[in-house]
Design an enzyme around this catalytic site. Structure first.
Site, PDB file in Angstrom:
ATOM      1  N   LYS A 111       0.820  -1.213   0.000  1.00  0.00           N
ATOM      2  CA  LYS A 111       0.000   0.000   0.000  1.00  0.00           C
ATOM      3  C   LYS A 111       0.850   1.257   0.000  1.00  0.00           C
ATOM      4  O   LYS A 111       0.450   2.266  -0.567  1.00  0.00           O
ATOM      5  CB  LYS A 111      -0.956   0.009   1.198  1.00  0.00           C
ATOM      6  CG  LYS A 111      -2.143  -0.909   1.004  1.00  0.00           C
ATOM      7  CD  LYS A 111      -3.333  -0.511   1.839  1.00  0.00           C
ATOM      8  CE  LYS A 111      -4.492  -1.464   1.607  1.00  0.00           C
ATOM      9  NZ  LYS A 111      -5.568  -1.309   2.578  1.00  0.00           N
ATOM     10  N   LYS A 193      -3.819 -11.526  -7.051  1.00  0.00           N
ATOM     11  CA  LYS A 193      -5.076 -11.611  -6.318  1.00  0.00           C
ATOM     12  C   LYS A 193      -6.178 -10.763  -6.965  1.00  0.00           C
ATOM     13  O   LYS A 193      -5.898  -9.661  -7.436  1.00  0.00           O
ATOM     14  CB  LYS A 193      -4.814 -11.112  -4.892  1.00  0.00           C
ATOM     15  CG  LYS A 193      -5.954 -11.255  -3.941  1.00  0.00           C
ATOM     16  CD  LYS A 193      -5.609 -10.662  -2.578  1.00  0.00           C
ATOM     17  CE  LYS A 193      -5.748  -9.153  -2.538  1.00  0.00           C
ATOM     18  NZ  LYS A 193      -5.826  -8.569  -1.194  1.00  0.00           N
ATOM     19  N   LYS A 196     -10.433  -5.348  -5.218  1.00  0.00           N
ATOM     20  CA  LYS A 196     -11.412  -4.290  -5.442  1.00  0.00           C
ATOM     21  C   LYS A 196     -10.819  -3.140  -6.227  1.00  0.00           C
ATOM     22  O   LYS A 196     -11.505  -2.446  -6.947  1.00  0.00           O
ATOM     23  CB  LYS A 196     -11.839  -3.679  -4.088  1.00  0.00           C
ATOM     24  CG  LYS A 196     -12.602  -4.590  -3.184  1.00  0.00           C
ATOM     25  CD  LYS A 196     -12.945  -3.855  -1.890  1.00  0.00           C
ATOM     26  CE  LYS A 196     -12.665  -4.758  -0.715  1.00  0.00           C
ATOM     27  NZ  LYS A 196     -13.047  -4.267   0.578  1.00  0.00           N
TER      28      LYS A 196
HETATM   29  P1  TYM Z   1     -10.615  -6.609   3.024  1.00  0.00           P
HETATM   30  O1  TYM Z   1     -11.714  -5.608   3.190  1.00  0.00           O
HETATM   31  O2  TYM Z   1      -9.501  -6.293   2.119  1.00  0.00           O
HETATM   32  O3  TYM Z   1     -11.215  -7.983   2.595  1.00  0.00           O
HETATM   33  C1  TYM Z   1     -12.333  -8.573   3.263  1.00  0.00           C
HETATM   34  C2  TYM Z   1     -12.191 -10.075   3.285  1.00  0.00           C
HETATM   35  O4  TYM Z   1     -12.122 -10.597   1.955  1.00  0.00           O
HETATM   36  C3  TYM Z   1     -10.980 -11.432   1.815  1.00  0.00           C
HETATM   37  N1  TYM Z   1     -10.470 -11.309   0.430  1.00  0.00           N
HETATM   38  C4  TYM Z   1     -10.283 -12.341  -0.382  1.00  0.00           C
HETATM   39  N2  TYM Z   1     -10.479 -13.662  -0.233  1.00  0.00           N
HETATM   40  C5  TYM Z   1     -10.207 -14.468  -1.276  1.00  0.00           C
HETATM   41  N3  TYM Z   1      -9.755 -14.014  -2.474  1.00  0.00           N
HETATM   42  C6  TYM Z   1      -9.539 -12.701  -2.681  1.00  0.00           C
HETATM   43  N4  TYM Z   1      -9.110 -12.274  -3.863  1.00  0.00           N
HETATM   44  C7  TYM Z   1      -9.803 -11.799  -1.616  1.00  0.00           C
HETATM   45  N5  TYM Z   1      -9.710 -10.447  -1.467  1.00  0.00           N
HETATM   46  C8  TYM Z   1     -10.113 -10.177  -0.215  1.00  0.00           C
HETATM   47  C9  TYM Z   1      -9.994 -10.914   2.839  1.00  0.00           C
HETATM   48  O5  TYM Z   1      -9.056 -11.905   3.189  1.00  0.00           O
HETATM   49  C10 TYM Z   1     -10.907 -10.549   3.987  1.00  0.00           C
HETATM   50  O6  TYM Z   1     -11.212 -11.690   4.772  1.00  0.00           O
HETATM   51  N6  TYM Z   1      -7.875  -5.894   7.104  1.00  0.00           N
HETATM   52  C11 TYM Z   1      -9.091  -6.512   6.621  1.00  0.00           C
HETATM   53  C12 TYM Z   1     -10.337  -6.058   7.332  1.00  0.00           C
HETATM   54  C13 TYM Z   1     -10.326  -6.244   8.797  1.00  0.00           C
HETATM   55  C14 TYM Z   1     -10.487  -7.454   9.509  1.00  0.00           C
HETATM   56  C15 TYM Z   1     -10.428  -7.110  10.882  1.00  0.00           C
HETATM   57  C16 TYM Z   1     -10.680  -8.770   9.107  1.00  0.00           C
HETATM   58  C17 TYM Z   1     -10.172  -5.252   9.721  1.00  0.00           C
HETATM   59  N7  TYM Z   1     -10.243  -5.775  10.958  1.00  0.00           N
HETATM   60  C18 TYM Z   1     -10.544  -8.087  11.883  1.00  0.00           C
HETATM   61  C19 TYM Z   1     -10.798  -9.737  10.124  1.00  0.00           C
HETATM   62  C20 TYM Z   1     -10.719  -9.390  11.473  1.00  0.00           C
HETATM   63  C21 TYM Z   1      -9.221  -6.166   5.147  1.00  0.00           C
HETATM   64  O7  TYM Z   1      -8.733  -5.184   4.684  1.00  0.00           O
HETATM   65  O8  TYM Z   1     -10.046  -6.987   4.459  1.00  0.00           O
END
Ligand code: TYM
Length: 329
Positions: A111, A193, A196
């Site tokens: 990032k 990957k 978004k």
């Molecule tokens: P975020 O918002 O980027 O993604 C949300 C969830 O989606 C999963 N994910 C994927 N899984 C499979 N293939 C992909 N291409 C893919 N892209 C995203 C992510 O692994 C995630 O589970 N830091 C976290 C948010 C967060 C969080 C937490 C998660 C903040 N606090 C506490 C768990 C517990 C994030 O940015 O996820």
């Protein structure tokens, strides 16, 4: 019941990766655990957001959690910013986290390359806030995609370090990774990957894409010239399509490969597209219905924030006492 916590950022539009890697598993696990599902808006401002957009996206995301099948009467679905314990615990945990361990986080490195004009302190301490999210609820299990494993590990390290000093304060959480869909890859560059924020709209399937768009994106998916439907690393495009198929159908890769015996890539792409459409359609329909139920959603937002706060305060007070802050009258 054991405790489950997970969250998603309200930045951009959710992709099929978010759905198969996380949201779908949340729904499956929701009966078994006491669940907290947060829209992590505090995390979102580590990159610049347009305020009215952020507000709208956060609302849509919360609605989508419900549309995907999470019952908001049984699961605590709420905005992170409505529960101040997240920020308060994050501050305390910042003081128990080393610069060195944070600078090893791959997401931070990625990032800060991408947002080189805004490498703020929040971006750096992002994993500490995530640790606070999880530890605040004495969480046992955290269902996430593979990309969050490193953050889960630092969460465990911080918790163990804190417990080592003050006794058993935090439950040590475990990650839950699904059998398929834990790392959905880009349809255009299948070694990357699905994300978004990908600039190529054909690379990602969005949760709200209409039928034709989904079918078309799969038709255009990058494959290879082997003309062999097999689940192996040497054919990342085909492997990804099979993985998506398995994520939607709960079949194993072996079963999937059998389904496509004697068929060509065109058939595979069409079938995966159809499978994804039938998986997402009910979610989209429910989402559209829920959007017109404003007062129902508003009620959920309020009552669930109160519930989350009730739980959060317990851990927070315990931690404050442990580190030596004065008692409240
Ligand atoms: P975020 O918002 O980027 O993604 C949300 C969830 O989606 C999963 N994910 C994927 N899984 C499979 N293939 C992909 N291409 C893919 N892209 C995203 C992510 O692994 C995630 O589970 N830091 C976290 C948010 C967060 C969080 C937490 C998660 C903040 N606090 C506490 C768990 C517990 C994030 O940015 O996820």
């Amino acid at each position: 019941k054991k405790i489950l916590f997970s969250g998603m950022q309200a930045t951009g539009t959710l992709t099929l990766g978010n759905y198969l890697g996380a949201l779908q598993n949340w729904v499956t696990l929701s009966d078994e655990y006491e669940c907290f599902y947060s829209v992590v808006d505090l995390h979102s401002i580590t990159v610049r957001q347009e305020p009215s957009e952020l507000r709208k996206r956060a609302r849509n995301l919360l609605t989508l959690y419900i549309a995907a099948g999470l019952d908001p009467e049984k699961n605590c679905i709420y905005y992170q910013s409505h529960v101040s314990g997240h920020s308060e615990l994050a501050w305390i945990l910042n003081c128990y986290t080393y610069m060195g361990e944070l600078s090893r986080m791959t997401q931070y490195k990625d990032k800060s390359k991408k947002h080189a004009d805004n490498i703020n302190a929040g971006l750096f301490t992002y994993p500490v806030l995530m640790a606070a999210d999880i530890l605040l609820f004495q969480t046992d299990v955290v269902p996430v995609g593979i990309d969050q494993i490193q953050h889960l590990e630092i969460t465990r390290d911080i918790a163990q370090r804190f417990n080592g000093i003050y006794g058993d304060v935090f439950t040590i959480p475990e990650a839950y990774i699904g059998k398929s869909g834990a790392k959905v890859m880009s349809l255009q560059e299948p070694t990357k990957k699905m994300s978004k924020s990908d600039e190529n709209v054909n690379a990602s399937v969005y949760l709200m894409d209409d039928v034709d768009t989904i079918i078309r994106k799969f038709k255009r998916a990058v494959t290879d010239s082997e003309a062999n439907i097999a689940y192996r690393d040497e054919q990342p495009g085909i492997k990804n399509l099979i993985d998506i198929y398995c994520g939607c159908t709960k079949k194993t890769p072996e079963e999937a490969v059998k389904d496509f015996e004697g068929k060509g890539y065109g058939d595979l792409k069409a079938a995966v597209g159809e499978t994804v459409v039938s998986r997402l359609k009910p979610v989209q329909e429910r989402f559209n219905e829920l959007c017109s139920e404003k007062s129902y959603i508003d009620g959920i937002i309020k009552s669930n924030a109160e519930k989350a706060n009730h739980y959060a305060i317990k851990t927070l007070r315990k931690v404050q006492r442990k580190v030596g802050f004065p008692d409240r009258a």
